[in-house]
Design an enzyme around this catalytic site. Structure first.
Site, PDB file in Angstrom:
ATOM      1  N   LYS A 239       0.802  -1.222   0.000  1.00 40.04           N
ATOM      2  CA  LYS A 239       0.000   0.000   0.000  1.00 40.04           C
ATOM      3  C   LYS A 239       0.833   1.269   0.000  1.00 40.04           C
ATOM      4  CE  LYS A 239      -4.380  -0.982   2.240  1.00 40.04           C
ATOM      5  NZ  LYS A 239      -4.941  -1.081   3.574  1.00 40.04           N
ATOM      6  N   ARG A 240       1.950   1.222   0.697  1.00 37.93           N
ATOM      7  CA  ARG A 240       2.692   2.477   0.796  1.00 37.93           C
ATOM      8  C   ARG A 240       3.345   2.888  -0.530  1.00 37.93           C
ATOM      9  NH1 ARG A 240       7.995   1.243   1.502  1.00 37.93           N
ATOM     10  NH2 ARG A 240       8.218  -1.002   1.689  1.00 37.93           N
TER      11      ARG A 240
END
Ligand code: GLU
Length: 466
Positions: A239-240
């Site tokens: 996600k990052r």
């Protein structure tokens, strides 16, 4: 032999790009070979599986257009069958009850670690299990002690593992529920899966699964373990790194074909071709051409591809996807031009459908205020008079279409002895609210006579009030 592949996600989150690529490769391989593609939801982990995740996975598959021929099957609906197979393995001597307690296993593990050995079950209950009153046993698979297992891996090549490296894994927990490796084996066997295509994080499970299949007398499938997808920093994509959920790519304005095209090139290539229609992907795809090492996700390349697809796809098709974004903005598409015409006007300048939707709102809806910078630049002393002349000329136009409007603007600029920009730019800001739009004649014909005149009048009033 009919080729049968499957995509077997665990519903513990959304469909992410890694899963989508696995699904795509499995789907392509089945399509290419006239085979069957199965969707199987591996929902046996009751604590982590959710209906929301199931829905998200189905939605993602649907949006990508990865249709399945069978399923979705749900493992939670197959518990009786798993019990039957566990029973069969016990009855044929391929499995046994194990009464070792958690504490005993923990002690064993600590001892092995202290001796710098690989932690593994020592097989204490394998030959003479002693039932312990009040303790429900787990069931362990009796892994062969000798010999080797060779994984016929179409991506990585043959991988050989010695059986002595594998311990007797638990196939049923004390409460009777089956474990992951057992359910996968039973399903792959029952569903006639011929090619197991999945992430290489499962490679350690494969020799165990092959041993169980052999114990059941089932034919062994071929395997294709797909390498990981990394972010630009070399860490596993997460996600990052930005969007990783398939539906988030929709939200950010990508076309599904662009994402599929991007995904197919993640670890697979066909010469130096970059753009593949679905038909070409199916025609050219070969598991043998999948690269065995990890690939890196490149957002810029995806964006570039998306723009190519926006520019080159049938505008009607792009319009279907643009519609979702338009509706997200509370706009009724019936309040303005046909979306396909908007696509044609905007596609050169918009790399995503979000950009396109944002840049097209004024065709459908009044804007609240002029873009401050654009208004300052375009509106000057005398702009109101110029706009008033344009208004009169436009009002008299019988047939509202681009060429005629263009001529009017040019003539007016000549008559007033002004540069084209001094006429077109105040007009543009008056009708769009900003200084950016497609060519002014295209913009005006999309906007229509009524809206154009009303907005010119509004700008004149605005300038008078300044
Ligand atoms: N359910 C597993 C996962 O989501 C995949 C199992 C498999 O493909 O064999 O990682």
């Amino acid at each position: 032999m009919t080729i049968t592949t499957r995509f077997a996600p665990s519903p513990t989150g959304y469909l992410h790009v890694g899963g989508a690529r696995t699904a795509l490769f499995s789907w392509l391989y089945a399509r290419k070979n006239g085979g069957t593609f199965i969707l199987r939801i591996e929902d046996t982990d009751l604590e982590r599986s959710t209906q929301a995740s199931v829905d998200a996975i189905l939605q993602g598959m649907d949006w990508l257009g990865l249709g399945y021929d069978e399923g979705p099957y749900y493992q939670t609906q197959r518990f009786d069958r798993y019990k039957e197979v566990i029973r069969q393995l016990l009855d044929t001597g391929h499995a046994y009850h194990c009464y070792c307690s958690k504490e005993e296993l923990e002690t064993l593990r600590n001892e092995q670690m202290a001796n710098k050995e690989k932690p593994r079950y020592n097989g204490r209950c394998r030959d003479h299990a002693v039932a312990i009153a009040g303790r429900e046993p787990v069931v362990r698979f009796k892994n062969p002690v000798d010999g080797v297992v060779t994984i016929p891996d179409l991506v990585k090549g043959d991988i050989t593992v010695a059986n002595k490296e594998l311990d007797d894994l638990v196939i049923a927990r004390a409460d009777g529920t089956p474990t992951y490796n057992l359910t996968v084996v039973v399903d792959d066997m029952d569903m006639g899966v011929t090619h197991v295509i999945r992430g290489d994080d499962h490679i350690n499970n494969t020799p165990r699964q092959m041993n169980i299949l052999a114990a059941l007398g089932a034919p062994l499938p071929k395997y294709a373990h797909l390498p990981m997808i990394l972010g630009a920093d070399g860490a596993r994509l997460s996600k990052r790194h930005g969007a990783v959920s398939v539906m988030q790519f929709r939200d950010e304005g990508y076309l599904p074909e662009a994402l599929l095209n991007y995904l197919v090139r993640l670890g697979w290539s066909h010469g130096d071709q970059e753009i593949f229609s679905i038909a070409e992907m199916i025609e050219f795809f070969e598991l043998e051409d999948v690269n065995g090492s990890a690939s890196t996700f490149n957002m810029e390349k995806l964006l570039w591809l998306n723009h190519q697809y926006i520019m080159d796809s049938d505008p009607e098709h792009v319009a279907k996807h643009l519609l979702w974004h338009i509706e997200q903005r509370g706009i009724n598409p019936a309040d303005g031009p046909a979306l396909a015409d908007v696509v044609k006007a905007q596609r050169e300048r918009c790399k995503t459908l979000v950009e396109m939707a944002n840049a097209s709102v004024y065709f459908y809806k009044e804007f609240d205020a002029y873009d401050e910078k654009a208004a300052k630049k375009a509106f000057s002393e005398g702009s109101d008079a110029v706009l008033a002349q344009i208004y009169d000329a436009f009002a008299a136009v019988p047939d509202w279409q681009g060429d005629a409007l263009h001529d009017i603007i040019i003539k007016l600029a000549e008559t007033l002895e002004l540069g084209m920009g001094k006429v077109a730019q105040p007009l543009r800001v008056a009708v769009c609210g900003s200084g950016v739009s497609p060519a002014i004649d295209v913009t005006l014909s999309l906007l229509g006579k009524e809206k154009t005149l009303a907005r010119i009048q509004k700008a004149i009033d605005y300038l008078h009030n300044q």
